[in-house]
Motif scaffolding. Structure first.
Motif, PDB file in Angstrom:
ATOM      1  N   ALA A 185      -0.879  -2.674  -7.665  1.00 45.79           N
ATOM      2  CA  ALA A 185      -0.695  -3.096  -6.281  1.00 45.79           C
ATOM      3  C   ALA A 185      -0.627  -1.929  -5.316  1.00 45.79           C
ATOM      4  CB  ALA A 185       0.576  -3.932  -6.172  1.00 45.79           C
ATOM      5  N   PHE A 186       0.078  -0.870  -5.690  1.00 47.82           N
ATOM      6  CA  PHE A 186       0.349   0.184  -4.718  1.00 47.82           C
ATOM      7  C   PHE A 186      -0.591   1.366  -4.772  1.00 47.82           C
ATOM      8  CE2 PHE A 186       3.709  -1.786  -2.787  1.00 47.82           C
ATOM      9  CZ  PHE A 186       4.722  -2.152  -3.647  1.00 47.82           C
ATOM     10  N   TYR A 187      -1.336   1.499  -5.860  1.00 48.87           N
ATOM     11  CA  TYR A 187      -2.210   2.657  -5.931  1.00 48.87           C
ATOM     12  C   TYR A 187      -3.658   2.297  -6.189  1.00 48.87           C
ATOM     13  CZ  TYR A 187       1.838   5.618  -5.690  1.00 48.87           C
ATOM     14  OH  TYR A 187       2.964   6.249  -5.249  1.00 48.87           O
ATOM     15  N   VAL A 188      -3.888   1.465  -7.215  1.00 45.89           N
ATOM     16  CA  VAL A 188      -5.273   1.183  -7.562  1.00 45.89           C
ATOM     17  C   VAL A 188      -5.940   0.310  -6.509  1.00 45.89           C
ATOM     18  CG1 VAL A 188      -6.768   0.200  -9.310  1.00 45.89           C
ATOM     19  CG2 VAL A 188      -4.730   1.433  -9.993  1.00 45.89           C
ATOM     20  N   TYR A 189      -5.233  -0.725  -6.078  1.00 44.08           N
ATOM     21  CA  TYR A 189      -5.813  -1.610  -5.070  1.00 44.08           C
ATOM     22  C   TYR A 189      -6.096  -0.875  -3.762  1.00 44.08           C
ATOM     23  CZ  TYR A 189      -6.372  -5.572  -1.959  1.00 44.08           C
ATOM     24  OH  TYR A 189      -6.843  -6.438  -1.014  1.00 44.08           O
ATOM     25  N   PRO A 190      -5.120  -0.101  -3.221  1.00 41.66           N
ATOM     26  CA  PRO A 190      -5.455   0.661  -2.022  1.00 41.66           C
ATOM     27  C   PRO A 190      -6.610   1.611  -2.252  1.00 41.66           C
ATOM     28  CG  PRO A 190      -3.101   0.677  -2.346  1.00 41.66           C
ATOM     29  CD  PRO A 190      -3.700   0.053  -3.553  1.00 41.66           C
ATOM     30  N   LEU A 191      -6.698   2.151  -3.456  1.00 42.59           N
ATOM     31  CA  LEU A 191      -7.806   3.053  -3.750  1.00 42.59           C
ATOM     32  C   LEU A 191      -9.133   2.328  -3.624  1.00 42.59           C
ATOM     33  CD1 LEU A 191      -8.309   5.916  -4.595  1.00 42.59           C
ATOM     34  CD2 LEU A 191      -8.225   5.189  -6.976  1.00 42.59           C
ATOM     35  N   PHE A 192      -9.194   1.125  -4.156  1.00 37.71           N
ATOM     36  CA  PHE A 192     -10.423   0.353  -4.019  1.00 37.71           C
ATOM     37  C   PHE A 192     -10.718   0.030  -2.567  1.00 37.71           C
ATOM     38  CE2 PHE A 192     -11.742   0.304  -8.108  1.00 37.71           C
ATOM     39  CZ  PHE A 192     -10.901  -0.294  -9.017  1.00 37.71           C
ATOM     40  N   GLN A 193      -9.654  -0.263  -1.825  1.00 33.72           N
ATOM     41  CA  GLN A 193      -9.866  -0.542  -0.406  1.00 33.72           C
ATOM     42  C   GLN A 193     -10.429   0.673   0.303  1.00 33.72           C
ATOM     43  OE1 GLN A 193      -6.470  -2.252   1.676  1.00 33.72           O
ATOM     44  NE2 GLN A 193      -7.763  -4.041   1.867  1.00 33.72           N
ATOM     45  N   THR A 194      -9.891   1.844  -0.042  1.00 40.21           N
ATOM     46  CA  THR A 194     -10.411   3.066   0.555  1.00 40.21           C
ATOM     47  C   THR A 194     -11.888   3.209   0.232  1.00 40.21           C
ATOM     48  OG1 THR A 194      -8.277   4.144   0.324  1.00 40.21           O
ATOM     49  CG2 THR A 194     -10.184   5.562   0.618  1.00 40.21           C
ATOM     50  N   PHE A 195     -12.227   2.959  -1.021  1.00 39.51           N
ATOM     51  CA  PHE A 195     -13.619   3.047  -1.439  1.00 39.51           C
ATOM     52  C   PHE A 195     -14.469   2.071  -0.636  1.00 39.51           C
ATOM     53  CE2 PHE A 195     -16.948   4.363  -4.018  1.00 39.51           C
ATOM     54  CZ  PHE A 195     -17.615   3.297  -4.601  1.00 39.51           C
ATOM     55  N   TYR A 196     -13.972   0.863  -0.475  1.00 34.42           N
ATOM     56  CA  TYR A 196     -14.683  -0.169   0.260  1.00 34.42           C
ATOM     57  C   TYR A 196     -14.868   0.236   1.722  1.00 34.42           C
ATOM     58  CZ  TYR A 196     -15.637  -4.859   2.076  1.00 34.42           C
ATOM     59  OH  TYR A 196     -16.182  -5.946   2.705  1.00 34.42           O
ATOM     60  N   VAL A 197     -13.776   0.695   2.359  1.00 36.26           N
ATOM     61  CA  VAL A 197     -13.818   1.041   3.772  1.00 36.26           C
ATOM     62  C   VAL A 197     -14.765   2.199   4.033  1.00 36.26           C
ATOM     63  CG1 VAL A 197     -12.455   1.954   5.686  1.00 36.26           C
ATOM     64  CG2 VAL A 197     -11.495   0.222   4.222  1.00 36.26           C
ATOM     65  N   SER A 198     -14.985   3.038   3.009  1.00 35.35           N
ATOM     66  CA  SER A 198     -15.804   4.227   3.242  1.00 35.35           C
ATOM     67  C   SER A 198     -17.235   3.875   3.616  1.00 35.35           C
ATOM     68  CB  SER A 198     -15.794   5.132   2.008  1.00 35.35           C
ATOM     69  OG  SER A 198     -16.564   4.553   0.971  1.00 35.35           O
ATOM     70  N   PHE A 199     -17.615   2.620   3.414  1.00 32.50           N
ATOM     71  CA  PHE A 199     -18.977   2.215   3.778  1.00 32.50           C
ATOM     72  C   PHE A 199     -19.032   1.577   5.153  1.00 32.50           C
ATOM     73  CE2 PHE A 199     -20.739   3.454  -0.088  1.00 32.50           C
ATOM     74  CZ  PHE A 199     -19.909   3.072  -1.113  1.00 32.50           C
ATOM     75  N   PHE A 200     -17.902   1.632   5.852  1.00 34.85           N
ATOM     76  CA  PHE A 200     -17.832   1.012   7.171  1.00 34.85           C
ATOM     77  C   PHE A 200     -17.424   2.016   8.221  1.00 34.85           C
ATOM     78  CE2 PHE A 200     -18.011  -3.589   6.374  1.00 34.85           C
ATOM     79  CZ  PHE A 200     -17.971  -3.591   4.996  1.00 34.85           C
ATOM     80  N   SER A 201     -17.534   1.588   9.449  1.00 30.77           N
ATOM     81  CA  SER A 201     -16.943   2.313  10.556  1.00 30.77           C
ATOM     82  C   SER A 201     -15.817   1.440  11.063  1.00 30.77           C
ATOM     83  CB  SER A 201     -17.982   2.534  11.655  1.00 30.77           C
ATOM     84  OG  SER A 201     -17.334   2.866  12.861  1.00 30.77           O
ATOM     85  N   TRP A 202     -14.607   1.957  11.050  1.00 32.52           N
ATOM     86  CA  TRP A 202     -13.475   1.113  11.416  1.00 32.52           C
ATOM     87  C   TRP A 202     -12.459   1.918  12.205  1.00 32.52           C
ATOM     88  CZ3 TRP A 202      -8.782  -0.383   8.057  1.00 32.52           C
ATOM     89  CH2 TRP A 202      -8.105  -1.461   8.629  1.00 32.52           C
ATOM     90  N   GLY A 203     -12.120   1.423  13.391  1.00 28.18           N
ATOM     91  CA  GLY A 203     -11.184   2.138  14.232  1.00 28.18           C
ATOM     92  C   GLY A 203      -9.778   1.618  14.147  1.00 28.18           C
ATOM     93  N   LEU A 204      -9.469   0.892  13.122  1.00 26.76           N
ATOM     94  CA  LEU A 204      -8.134   0.350  12.854  1.00 26.76           C
ATOM     95  C   LEU A 204      -7.770  -0.814  13.767  1.00 26.76           C
ATOM     96  CD1 LEU A 204      -5.851   0.946  10.855  1.00 26.76           C
ATOM     97  CD2 LEU A 204      -4.716   2.190  12.663  1.00 26.76           C
ATOM     98  N   LEU A 205      -8.151  -0.735  15.012  1.00 34.14           N
ATOM     99  CA  LEU A 205      -7.742  -1.805  15.920  1.00 34.14           C
ATOM    100  C   LEU A 205      -8.908  -2.721  16.273  1.00 34.14           C
ATOM    101  CD1 LEU A 205      -5.516   0.415  18.131  1.00 34.14           C
ATOM    102  CD2 LEU A 205      -4.715  -1.577  16.898  1.00 34.14           C
ATOM    103  N   ASP A 206     -10.066  -2.439  15.681  1.00 37.67           N
ATOM    104  CA  ASP A 206     -11.220  -3.278  16.020  1.00 37.67           C
ATOM    105  C   ASP A 206     -11.847  -3.815  14.735  1.00 37.67           C
ATOM    106  OD1 ASP A 206     -13.293  -0.344  16.677  1.00 37.67           O
ATOM    107  OD2 ASP A 206     -12.305  -1.077  14.869  1.00 37.67           O
ATOM    108  N   GLU A 207     -12.997  -4.431  14.888  1.00 42.94           N
ATOM    109  CA  GLU A 207     -13.674  -4.980  13.723  1.00 42.94           C
ATOM    110  C   GLU A 207     -14.456  -3.883  13.026  1.00 42.94           C
ATOM    111  OE1 GLU A 207     -12.100  -8.406  14.273  1.00 42.94           O
ATOM    112  OE2 GLU A 207     -13.865  -8.514  12.980  1.00 42.94           O
ATOM    113  N   PRO A 208     -14.443  -3.858  11.709  1.00 42.89           N
ATOM    114  CA  PRO A 208     -15.252  -2.861  11.018  1.00 42.89           C
ATOM    115  C   PRO A 208     -16.733  -3.212  11.116  1.00 42.89           C
ATOM    116  CG  PRO A 208     -13.724  -3.959   9.507  1.00 42.89           C
ATOM    117  CD  PRO A 208     -13.693  -4.722  10.781  1.00 42.89           C
ATOM    118  N   SER A 209     -17.558  -2.185  11.126  1.00 47.82           N
ATOM    119  CA  SER A 209     -19.002  -2.458  11.118  1.00 47.82           C
ATOM    120  C   SER A 209     -19.633  -1.697   9.968  1.00 47.82           C
ATOM    121  CB  SER A 209     -19.630  -2.044  12.448  1.00 47.82           C
ATOM    122  OG  SER A 209     -19.261  -0.723  12.778  1.00 47.82           O
ATOM    123  N   PHE A 210     -20.558  -2.355   9.313  1.00 44.29           N
ATOM    124  CA  PHE A 210     -21.121  -1.807   8.088  1.00 44.29           C
ATOM    125  C   PHE A 210     -22.027  -0.621   8.378  1.00 44.29           C
ATOM    126  CE2 PHE A 210     -21.950  -1.814   3.735  1.00 44.29           C
ATOM    127  CZ  PHE A 210     -23.306  -1.654   3.498  1.00 44.29           C
TER     128      PHE A 210
END
Lengths: 441, 277, 314
Positions: free
Chosen positions: C48-73
């Motif tokens: 929950a605290f390490y592997v899942y966030p790691l996957f999320q980081t991996f996932y987010v790396s393919f997007f542009s995301w400003g934290l407060l807006d919608e991510p774009s691929f």
């Protein structure tokens, strides 16, 4: 066994990514549209930076508001200046954004972009429209906070420019006359004076001529931008594109490098702006009206004077800086919270006397104090401040960009490199490349 | 020179060398202590001062009075204490399971934990924050404590020690008819006591110092811990070194004192490690 | 007789059960269940605290995301941008410089100290405790002490090296020396921990080896070279891998003392990620950098394993 592990792992990666896709973006929970019942218990989170003198004043006003509005409870939080705005933004991202908060005017583009700030509610200030609200303040004071026909602030909490503050005794020691108060000296003259004022003991610098504000990127911008503008340049043009290689920028950076080489400034000696100056470790600083009170607290015997911000000899225009911190209300809060928040801001902005007397913050909301207008009241508390106030009309706000943090960091890094002796053009070209990359995302 | 004299000279020079080394190693910490009692002008003077002219206790008083340090201190104690306890409960369990048992998914778990070691905290900071937010744990004690309830290092340390526990003892327990649980609590745990102390110290030190997470997850002073308090000293216009040092002493003292109290057992534990990996 | 019995056993073996051995009432099965039970908390926690966030980081790396807006691929755009970004490449270089600048001296000093402390002598316990103290002081506090000590006018460090004739040093403000300043304070603090690990490794070497060697007439330095060092290899591998990973992850001193400066002299990879993600709010970009960071650490670890395994086989 190995293949089993790999398959399991692969399955997990895929399922985790699917899960991620489902839960992202993590939208911040917004306030519900509950019925507007008066006297419903309301909790507000009020956030400011932690300038020491401002904290007791804020606390007193919070207490006063809670006393007159028994159903409102305000939690007052403050955070250090470094990373302050990021803390606010992250708090919003986490769904725990403050309801009322301070922020610098340079943050407005990002706040608007993210839809965080609400347009002002004139009713809370006792007026009928936004125009009438604007009339409560000095002309032009709220310009930085306007967008698409709305005003997005409840008022300015401090309103500053930078002028020169110098140590008269140090000047006398070095045989330099006090500076004229009605006419700015040139940057070139300043460079000479600064070099003369630096005192060394062996290889250790015991007093530096001019304290160059090295620490935060915000200061880099606040000092360099007027210099840039004096030379006729502008970091960010109307389309929002940054230009680091323009002639005026080269001129400013070269000036700084020369200033450093002559010994007038020295990054290494900087510990604390006011402490250094008050203890004689620096002979000149840039400061605003807020500097007067702390200086007299730290060292009442200090003999200091003010002078206008220097201008280049070939300046196209006399330019100083103008920046403001202001009160914002979160657009993400529920309507009742926003209503209460605006009323709170109304109280905050009507304490002009306290803000000045105790903290040295210049207010833009007009008022009469002790029978005088605000500018008169400010001037009579310390006549040296008149010189600083005289710099206000020439003030221009900082560049506006949603990439403010990144661009100011790029600017600061370029400054650092120039000050350590690297070739100016190379540094600026690198900065340009970074700025271009920053703008594309 | 006789052999005895030579030996004596060797011992004395050895001792002197060690002493010099010790002073050298401790110099920064001793300086911190000294500077915490100095006045601002003493610190800034170019005539270097190793000792203050007098003990300025006002620095400490001011730190506690102006900067809410008592609250930070108690929060640190609470949070780090909880983290240590959780680690002491769970890490040996997992270490035991990894060392002495085989089961499906064991290698996957090892991989999980290994990945944790490799990942810099800044990389998972934001996703982790969002997870905590989704649990509703932002600005709560749980939010501060839970992400540290176990540590990869702790688990590996425990595993290492568990590997050193002779199988005979465990099998003897089984032959006697004891349940696995009883074996764990009554045979295995007592055998690795020094390791538990080591674990407690290491986790305590690491968590006492945690800054970034505590800053991100807290809004408001109510739950802030010491490192965040220390950072607040770097206000925009004021850097008061003497106060910063006093605050640092307050922050460092509990850990150092704790360490000194258990150092014998701790060193036994750490130096008793055998056959790593 | 036994042979017949054994062969009869062999032919009468029941087919291996197709399950994973978790079921049934055999000792093996009970052990497996117990082991799994005790491992469950770890699965949950690290998952929950390490592997899942790691996957999320991996996932987010393919997007542009400003934290407060919608991510774009974005596909792999973040990665291509990273490799064209001078600041990123600088961050990698600076991190390598720092990491190896710290660990190599630490290996030497820690080993040396461990060899000394492996002997018995008067005051050993007391000295060991004293030498360990810097490890116990938190990094935040340690960094702040050094901030004071590095001050170019009155700092203890500056003053002391002035005694040795080195003048005009402004260690944290000169791009050429800023990283050196970080390295020094890190070595100071990091050595005790590894010293202790080496001591542990040394104590695990059976004394008989040394006795046998002494009988054969081997001298002290020969014993060191041919017995101690080879037998320390697994410990050394462990220390190498862990120390390098830890050195790469370091963030606090750079953040507190120089904020990555002057210029970008101390802007290590972890700072780069922090600034891009947390300050510029470029989540996608920062995530991509994190993924590359992880890959670098993985490659380094694999490389070290191979290196020492090779040596071991000869």
């Amino acid at each position: 066994m190995k293949t089993r592990v790999y398959t399991l792992f692969a399955l997990m990666i895929i399922s985790a990514m699917l899960l991620s896709a489902c839960t992202m973006p993590a939208a911040a929970p917004t306030g519900g549209a509950a019925a507007l019942v008066a006297d419903q218990p309301i909790e507000l989170l009020y956030m400011t930076h932690n300038h020491a003198q401002s904290i007791p004043v804020n606390e007193a006003i919070v207490a006063e508001f809670q006393a007159s509005h028994p159903n409102v409870k305000i939690t007052f939080d403050n955070a250090p200046h470094s990373n302050y705005e990021q803390k606010v933004l992250t708090a919003f991202a986490g769904g725990q954004g403050p309801d009322v908060f301070w922020a610098g005017d340079w943050m407005v583009p990002q706040f608007l972009d993210a839809g965080i700030v609400a347009p002002v509610d004139p009713a809370a200030f006792g007026v009928a429209s936004q125009d009438e609200f604007e009339a409560l303040f000095d002309a032009g004071a709220l310009d930085a906070f306007k967008a698409d026909g709305n005003i997005y602030t409840g008022g300015v909490s401090e309103y500053n420019t930078f002028s020169l503050i110098y140590n008269v005794d140090a000047f006398a020691e070095a045989g330099i006359d006090p500076l004229p108060k009605d006419q700015p000296i040139t940057w070139e003259e300043l460079a000479d004076i600064a070099a003369k004022l630096t005192v060394k003991d062996g290889d250790a610098v015991t007093r530096v001529g001019l304290a160059w504000p090295f620490t935060t990127p915000i200061w880099t911008v606040l000092i360099q931008e007027p210099m840039l503008r004096q030379k006729g340049g502008e970091l960010v043009n109307a389309e929002g594109k940054a230009d680091f290689t323009q002639e005026p920028m080269v001129a400013v950076m070269t000036y700084l490098q020369n200033l450093r080489n002559a010994g007038g400034i020295d990054p290494a000696t900087y510990t604390d702006l006011l402490q250094d100056f008050a203890s004689g470790r620096s002979a000149m600083i840039f400061g605003g009206p807020w500097a007067a009170k702390p200086l007299s607290e730290i060292n009442p015997d200090l003999n200091w004077e003010t002078a206008p911000l220097p201008q280049f000899a070939d300046a196209v225009d006399r330019v100083t800086t103008l920046y403001a911190w202001a009160w914002f209300v979160s657009a993400k809060s529920s309507p009742e919270k926003q209503k209460a928040a605006w009323e709170f801001v109304n109280l905050l902005t009507s304490k002009q006397q306290e803000w000045w007397d105790k903290v040295g913050y210049v207010q833009a909301r007009q008022a009469e104090v002790d029978g005088m207008s605000l500018p008169e009241y400010y001037a009579q508390s310390d006549e040296r401040l008149a010189t600083i106030f005289a710099d206000y009309p020439y003030g221009k706000a900082e560049f506006r960009s949603t990439k403010y943090f990144e661009l100011s960091d790029i600017w600061t890094r370029a400054q650092d490199r120039v000050l350590s002796g690297e070739d100016v053009m190379t540094v600026l070209q690198d900065a340009q490349a970074q700025a271009d990359a920053a703008m594309t995302e | 020179m006789s052999r005895r004299t030579l030996r004596l000279v060797g011992t004395i020079s050895g001792q002197l060398g060690l002493l010099a080394g010790a002073i050298f190693i401790m110099a920064p910490a001793l300086y911190m202590l000294s500077a915490s009692f100095m006045t601002s002008s003493e610190i800034f003077s170019t005539q270097v001062k190793f000792l203050p002219a007098s003990l300025n206790w006002e620095n400490y008083v001011e730190v506690f009075a102006r900067f809410n340090f008592l609250r930070y201190l108690s929060n640190s104690v609470l949070v780090t204490g909880a983290v240590v306890i959780l680690n002491l409960v769970f890490s040996p369990m997992v270490g035991y399971s990894l060392a002495k048992f085989n089961y499906p998914g064991k290698n996957v778990l090892l991989l999980f934990i290994l990945a944790t070691v490799m990942v810099p905290f800044t990389a998972i900071l934001i996703p982790l924050f969002l997870i905590i937010r989704n649990f509703g744990w932002v600005n709560t004690y749980q939010g501060l404590i839970m992400p540290f309830a176990m540590s990869a290092f702790g688990v590996f340390l425990m595993r290492q020690f568990m590997l050193g526990v002779p199988d005979d003892y465990i099998d003897a327990g089984r032959i006697d008819g004891a349940s696995e649980g009883r074996i764990y609590f009554q045979i295995v745990l007592p055998l690795i006591q020094p390791a538990l102390i080591t674990l407690a110290i290491v986790v305590f030190v690491a968590n006492w110092d945690e800054f970034l997470w505590m800053l991100v997850v807290t809004t408001g002073d109510a739950l802030r811990t010491l490192p965040v308090g220390l950072a607040k000293f770097r206000e925009q216009y004021t850097t008061r070194y003497e106060l910063m040092m006093a605050g640092s002493v307050i922050a460092a003292a509990p850990v150092v004192l704790l360490f000194l109290a258990v150092q014998r057992r701790f060193l036994q534990g750490m130096a008793g490690l055998s056959g790593l990996k | 007789m036994t042979a017949n019995f054994a062969s009869r056993q062999a032919t009468n073996q029941p087919k291996q059960p197709r399950n994973n051995g978790l079921f049934g009432n055999t000792l093996e099965a009970r052990k497996k269940r117990f082991g799994l039970l005790f491992a469950v908390p770890a699965f949950l926690f690290f998952g929950a605290f390490y592997v899942y966030p790691l996957f999320q980081t991996f996932y987010v790396s393919f997007f542009s995301w400003g934290l407060l807006d919608e991510p774009s691929f974005l596909g792999i755009t973040n990665y291509t941008r990273l490799f064209a970004d001078k600041e990123f490449l600088n961050a990698i270089w600076v991190s390598f410089f720092y990491a190896f600048g710290v660990v190599i001296p630490i290996w030497g000093v820690a080993l040396g100290l461990a060899l000394i402390f492996n002997q018995a002598f008067a005051g050993r316990q007391a000295y060991l405790t004293t030498y360990y103290i810097p490890a116990v002081i938190s990094l935040t506090v340690w960094s702040l002490i050094w901030l004071l000590m590095y001050n170019p006018t009155f700092g203890l460090f500056t003053v002391v090296i002035r005694w040795f004739g080195i003048t005009g040093v402004r260690i944290l403000d000169d791009p050429a020396t800023a990283m050196l300043g970080m390295i020094i304070l890190s070595i100071w603090k990091g050595t005790p921990v590894y010293m202790l690990i080496f001591i542990a490794g040394l104590r695990a070497i059976p004394g008989d080896y040394y006795e046998a060697a002494q009988i054969d007439g081997a001298r002290a330095w020969q014993r060191l070279l041919f017995i101690t060092l080879p037998l320390l290899r697994p410990v050394f591998l462990y220390v190498m891998v862990i120390s390098i990973i830890e050195a790469f992850k370091v963030f606090t001193p750079m953040y507190l003392l120089t904020n990555g400066g002057p210029g970008s002299a101390t802007r290590v990879l972890s700072m780069f990620i922090f600034q891009n993600g947390f300050q510029y709010l470029k989540m996608g970009y920062a995530s991509a950098a994190s993924v590359i960071f992880l890959l670098i650490l993985l490659l380094l670890a694999v490389f070290q394993f191979r290196l020492l395994r090779f040596q071991q086989s000869d």
